[in-house]
Design a protein around this motif. Structure first.
Motif, PDB file in Angstrom:
ATOM      1  N   HIS A 142      13.156  13.216  43.017  1.00  0.00           N
ATOM      2  CA  HIS A 142      12.299  12.914  44.166  1.00  0.00           C
ATOM      3  C   HIS A 142      11.094  12.070  43.744  1.00  0.00           C
ATOM      4  N   GLY A 191      11.628   8.383  43.821  1.00  0.00           N
ATOM      5  CA  GLY A 191      12.025   7.753  45.074  1.00  0.00           C
ATOM      6  C   GLY A 191      13.311   8.238  45.689  1.00  0.00           C
ATOM      7  N   LEU A 192      13.976   9.218  45.077  1.00  0.00           N
ATOM      8  CA  LEU A 192      15.214   9.735  45.654  1.00  0.00           C
ATOM      9  C   LEU A 192      14.862  10.804  46.682  1.00  0.00           C
ATOM     10  N   MET A 193      14.599  10.357  47.900  1.00  0.00           N
ATOM     11  CA  MET A 193      14.185  11.239  48.986  1.00  0.00           C
ATOM     12  C   MET A 193      15.311  11.384  50.007  1.00  0.00           C
ATOM     13  N   VAL A 234      15.288  11.242  53.117  1.00  0.00           N
ATOM     14  CA  VAL A 234      15.199  10.298  54.232  1.00  0.00           C
ATOM     15  C   VAL A 234      16.031   9.049  53.945  1.00  0.00           C
ATOM     16  N   THR A 235      15.956   8.582  52.702  1.00  0.00           N
ATOM     17  CA  THR A 235      16.691   7.366  52.337  1.00  0.00           C
ATOM     18  C   THR A 235      18.025   7.657  51.654  1.00  0.00           C
ATOM     19  N   PHE A 236      18.157   8.889  51.108  1.00  0.00           N
ATOM     20  CA  PHE A 236      19.401   9.287  50.456  1.00  0.00           C
ATOM     21  C   PHE A 236      19.847  10.626  51.052  1.00  0.00           C
ATOM     22  N   PRO A 237      20.418  10.603  52.246  1.00  0.00           N
ATOM     23  CA  PRO A 237      20.804  11.850  52.926  1.00  0.00           C
ATOM     24  C   PRO A 237      21.771  12.679  52.075  1.00  0.00           C
TER      25      PRO A 237
END
Length: 450
Positions: A427, A430-432, A434-437
């Protein structure tokens, strides 16, 4: 007719006078201008190697890390408890030095990682020598025989280099701007950080030849304290990483490896292996006091750390974890925080207290802060306790997490803690969801696992 002739005659006279004046000034300019020397404008090269100091070569072994622990942790059994023993040999031209008998408690390293235990060897070199062949070998001592009563020595890594005394660079199995960084070798079995430098009168690690013929600096003055272009970083660091120390660079904005650590911060972290062209992740971690005698240690286990370091290393990213570095700052890693029953990332964000008082201020913006503690659901989270910076991670390691992660043995507990922290670190880069369901497990049932 005579009037027109007179005009033309005067025009010719004025033109002649004008040309004469131009010629006179041109000749005067050429006579008064500095004349090139008879030898021409070619720069004279000072090709001496070490006129101010007896020539010698220093080889520093800064850190050695065994790479096999992650694989052992992911394999059933107790092989992860078998800590390796090893030492190193350095050969410079025809001279050999061994660390065996001179490091660690037993004369060799018995550890997965020698972080914080640097050592060095010095080699005399004949004067004005241009190159030296350097070889660094890692020798592992392995137990043999039915009951492991015998041992054998196995060469596990071998780094071959050619050092150039003019430039202070080397080539071979490691070199300037290679894929894993100069002075960093990611071998099959071991990862080694090292440095090579030569005797230098002003101790700035910039060779005499470079100072005289490339930089034009004074080889008797320490350039590690000078910043001629006033960009906040001194000459020696800029030269080491290929920047022009006489051209201003906005180092506070430059981040060539896109790791979120700008050059000015990379310079601050130079003691801890930072490289502006190699992605780095720095972590400060604190634990938490036990609730009682019957409780799991709320700490970031060494084995869990090594798993994360190795997983990132496989992708060209260097991870450095301060769990109590000997020379760390006040409020550095390795503290045991007061026990808290159930920190959360929604109501109250109680992690702010630890972030404020136990996470060194000079590290904020460079390090992630990881606290291992207790939580009723056995999980963890990452949260922006200050503005929108996702740099604070809280992960539980308690009996609740044992149930949540279905990790019941010491090995499984360490493996699942590493996975939980790795998840939250994802996280932070940038692995959130919202962008990576789908990357987050939303429910907290017993059967759910990281």
């Amino acid at each position: 007719m005579s009037f027109d002739f007179s005009i033309r005659k005067n025009a010719w006279i004025f033109a002649f006078i004008f040309v004469a004046i131009i010629l006179i000034f041109s000749i005067a300019y050429l006579q008064l201008s500095p004349q090139p020397s008879e030898k021409g404008e070619e720069k004279v090269i000072d090709d001496r190697i070490s006129p101010m100091e007896n020539q010698a070569l220093f080889v520093q072994i800064l850190r050695i890390r065994n790479r096999s622990l992650m694989e052992r942790m992911l394999t059933h059994g107790n092989s992860w408890k078998e800590i390796p023993s090893f030492y190193y040999i350095i050969k410079v031209d025809d001279e050999i030095g061994s660390s065996k008998g001179y490091v660690g408690e037993t004369g060799v390293y018995t550890t997965w990682d020698t972080m914080g235990y640097e050592s060095t060897m010095t080699f005399d070199v004949e004067e004005e020598r241009e190159y030296s062949d350097v070889r660094i070998s890692i020798i592992e001592i392995q137990k043999t025989g039915l009951f492991g009563q015998k041992t054998k020595e196995v060469k596990k890594e071998n780094i071959s280099l050619k050092y150039d005394y003019r430039t202070g660079r080397w080539k071979g199995d490691d070199f300037f701007m290679d894929k894993d960084g100069m002075g960093h070798y990611l071998g099959k079995n071991y990862e080694i950080w090292f440095n090579i430098y030569q005797a230098d009168y002003d101790h700035d690690n910039i060779p005499y030849w470079v100072e005289k013929n490339v930089l034009g600096t004074d080889p008797s003055i320490d350039d590690s304290k000078l910043d001629p272009d006033k960009d906040g970083i001194p000459t020696d660091w800029e030269w080491r990483y290929g920047y022009d120390p006489f051209t201003y660079n906005a180092h506070e904005n430059l981040d060539p490896d896109i790791d979120g650590i700008e050059n000015i911060e990379e310079y601050k972290m130079r003691k801890y292996f930072s490289n502006p062209f190699q992605p780095d992740i720095y972590i400060e971690t604190d634990g938490m006091e036990k609730k009682g005698i019957i409780d799991l240690p709320h700490i970031f286990y060494k084995e869990s750390q090594q798993m994360i370091i190795e997983r990132f290393a496989q992708h060209g990213i260097n991870v450095y974890i301060d769990d109590g570095w000997k020379d760390g700052p006040i409020n550095g890693g390795g503290e045991l925080l007061p026990h808290q029953k159930n920190l959360d990332d929604v109501m109250g964000k109680q992690l702010l207290a630890f972030y404020t008082h136990n996470f060194a201020d000079e590290r904020k913006g460079i390090f992630r802060y990881v606290v291992v503690g207790s939580r009723e659901d056995g999980g963890g989270f990452i949260t922006p306790v200050s503005y929108n910076n996702f740099d604070a991670i809280y992960v539980s390691n308690d009996f609740n997490s044992v149930i949540t992660r279905l990790a019941f043995t010491p090995r499984e507990i360490r493996v699942m803690l590493a996975k939980a922290i790795l998840h939250e670190l994802g996280h932070s880069i940038g692995l959130m969801p919202v962008t990576f369901p789908g990357i987050d497990i939303m429910s907290r049932k017993v059967v759910d696992r990281y």
